[in-house]
Design an enzyme around this catalytic site. Structure first.
Site, mmCIF file in Angstrom:
data_model
loop_
_atom_site.group_PDB
_atom_site.id
_atom_site.type_symbol
_atom_site.label_atom_id
_atom_site.label_comp_id
_atom_site.label_asym_id
_atom_site.label_seq_id
_atom_site.Cartn_x
_atom_site.Cartn_y
_atom_site.Cartn_z
ATOM 1 N N CYS A 1 -10.088 -8.675 -4.637
ATOM 2 C CA CYS A 1 -10.498 -7.621 -3.707
ATOM 3 C C CYS A 1 -10.288 -6.238 -4.335
ATOM 4 O O CYS A 1 -9.462 -6.061 -5.247
ATOM 5 C CB CYS A 1 -9.692 -7.702 -2.417
ATOM 6 S SG CYS A 1 -10.205 -9.046 -1.316
ATOM 7 N N ASN B 1 -14.034 -4.593 -5.893
ATOM 8 C CA ASN B 1 -13.929 -6.048 -5.914
ATOM 9 C C ASN B 1 -14.611 -6.608 -7.164
ATOM 10 O O ASN B 1 -15.617 -6.069 -7.651
ATOM 11 C CB ASN B 1 -14.453 -6.687 -4.634
ATOM 12 C CG ASN B 1 -15.851 -6.252 -4.228
ATOM 13 O OD1 ASN B 1 -16.285 -5.157 -4.528
ATOM 14 N ND2 ASN B 1 -16.567 -7.118 -3.539
ATOM 15 N N GLU C 1 -8.871 -3.678 -3.016
ATOM 16 C CA GLU C 1 -7.510 -3.188 -2.767
ATOM 17 C C GLU C 1 -6.565 -3.671 -3.870
ATOM 18 O O GLU C 1 -5.707 -2.923 -4.349
ATOM 19 C CB GLU C 1 -7.001 -3.691 -1.407
ATOM 20 C CG GLU C 1 -7.744 -3.143 -0.203
ATOM 21 C CD GLU C 1 -8.971 -3.977 0.182
ATOM 22 O OE1 GLU C 1 -9.577 -4.630 -0.682
ATOM 23 O OE2 GLU C 1 -9.322 -3.948 1.379
ATOM 24 N N CYS D 1 -5.034 -8.456 1.780
ATOM 25 C CA CYS D 1 -4.975 -7.052 1.353
ATOM 26 C C CYS D 1 -4.078 -6.236 2.273
ATOM 27 O O CYS D 1 -3.423 -5.295 1.833
ATOM 28 C CB CYS D 1 -6.375 -6.459 1.258
ATOM 29 S SG CYS D 1 -7.247 -7.109 -0.182
ATOM 30 N N CYS E 1 -9.087 -7.538 4.585
ATOM 31 C CA CYS E 1 -8.666 -8.929 4.778
ATOM 32 C C CYS E 1 -7.146 -9.014 4.917
ATOM 33 O O CYS E 1 -6.412 -8.080 4.572
ATOM 34 C CB CYS E 1 -9.165 -9.807 3.636
ATOM 35 S SG CYS E 1 -8.235 -9.648 2.103
ATOM 36 N N GLU F 1 -15.863 -10.228 -8.370
ATOM 37 C CA GLU F 1 -16.080 -11.644 -8.046
ATOM 38 C C GLU F 1 -16.236 -12.467 -9.324
ATOM 39 O O GLU F 1 -16.333 -11.928 -10.437
ATOM 40 C CB GLU F 1 -17.309 -11.756 -7.133
ATOM 41 C CG GLU F 1 -17.063 -11.038 -5.809
ATOM 42 C CD GLU F 1 -18.218 -11.139 -4.823
ATOM 43 O OE1 GLU F 1 -19.310 -11.612 -5.196
ATOM 44 O OE2 GLU F 1 -18.009 -10.732 -3.668
HETATM 45 N N1 THU Z 1 -13.389 -7.770 -0.088
HETATM 46 C C1 THU Z 1 -12.607 -6.735 -0.546
HETATM 47 O O1 THU Z 1 -12.725 -6.307 -1.708
HETATM 48 N N2 THU Z 1 -11.683 -6.218 0.303
HETATM 49 C C2 THU Z 1 -11.504 -6.615 1.595
HETATM 50 O O2 THU Z 1 -10.617 -6.117 2.271
HETATM 51 C C3 THU Z 1 -12.403 -7.608 2.190
HETATM 52 C C4 THU Z 1 -13.290 -8.330 1.249
HETATM 53 C C5 THU Z 1 -14.370 -8.352 -1.001
HETATM 54 C C6 THU Z 1 -14.039 -9.747 -1.460
HETATM 55 C C7 THU Z 1 -15.399 -10.287 -1.821
HETATM 56 O O3 THU Z 1 -15.700 -9.899 -3.153
HETATM 57 C C8 THU Z 1 -16.343 -9.564 -0.880
HETATM 58 O O4 THU Z 1 -15.628 -8.452 -0.370
HETATM 59 C C9 THU Z 1 -16.832 -10.425 0.270
HETATM 60 O O5 THU Z 1 -15.773 -11.016 0.949
#
Ligand code: THU
Length: 129
Positions: free
Chosen positions: A50, A39, A52, A86, A83, A41
């Site tokens: 994300c 991920n 994925e 994803c 999520c 941010e």
């Molecule tokens: N996140 C992912 O990378 N994949 C997921 O399936 C769920 C959430 C990340 C997004 C964000 O950077 C952090 O986790 C918190 O939500």
């Protein structure tokens, strides 16, 4: 390196200064090639991506499109649940029985399939109306 090990390694590169929640993903395609993502941010929060999405982008940029197996690793007493967005992204490049393994860095894991995670997904066939 196993997909689990690759996901753990790339998770170390996650850019998650805002949530503090690092995620690593590794996937394998039919040719045997593997792709990873973490991920990423952003100070403009909605611009974050994300793990994925990163792995799938790397796969597609390399000319591949069929996920054979995908591992998603994040910290937690129980394995992460990906999520909704994803799940849709994974569904685009998977079959309903494609294994999606959810794990934490200790190696606790839950084996699901793409179809279990997103039944009745929006599919290309829906665009043919
Ligand atoms: N996140 C992912 O990378 N994949 C997921 O399936 C769920 C959430 C990340 C997004 C964000 O950077 C952090 O986790 C918190 O939500």
């Amino acid at each position: 390196m196993s997909l689990f090990e690759q996901a753990c390694e790339v998770r170390g590169n996650a850019h998650a200064p805002y949530s503090g929640f690092k995620v690593g993903v590794a996937l394998r395609v039919s040719s045997g090639k593997t792709f990873v993502g973490c991920n990423v941010e952003n100070a403009a929060y909605p611009e974050g991506t994300c793990a994925e999405a990163g792995a799938i982008s790397a796969m597609v940029a390399s000319g591949e499109s069929e996920i054979q197996e995908i591992w998603i690793v994040a910290e937690g007493s129980e394995p992460i649940s990906p999520c909704g967005g994803c799940r849709q992204k994974i569904s685009e490049f998977s079959k309903p029985d494609t294994p999606v393994i959810l794990a934490n860095p200790n190696g606790d894991s839950v084996r699901k399939t793409a179809g279990e995670l997103l039944p009745d997904s929006f599919k290309p066939s829906h665009l043919e109306a």
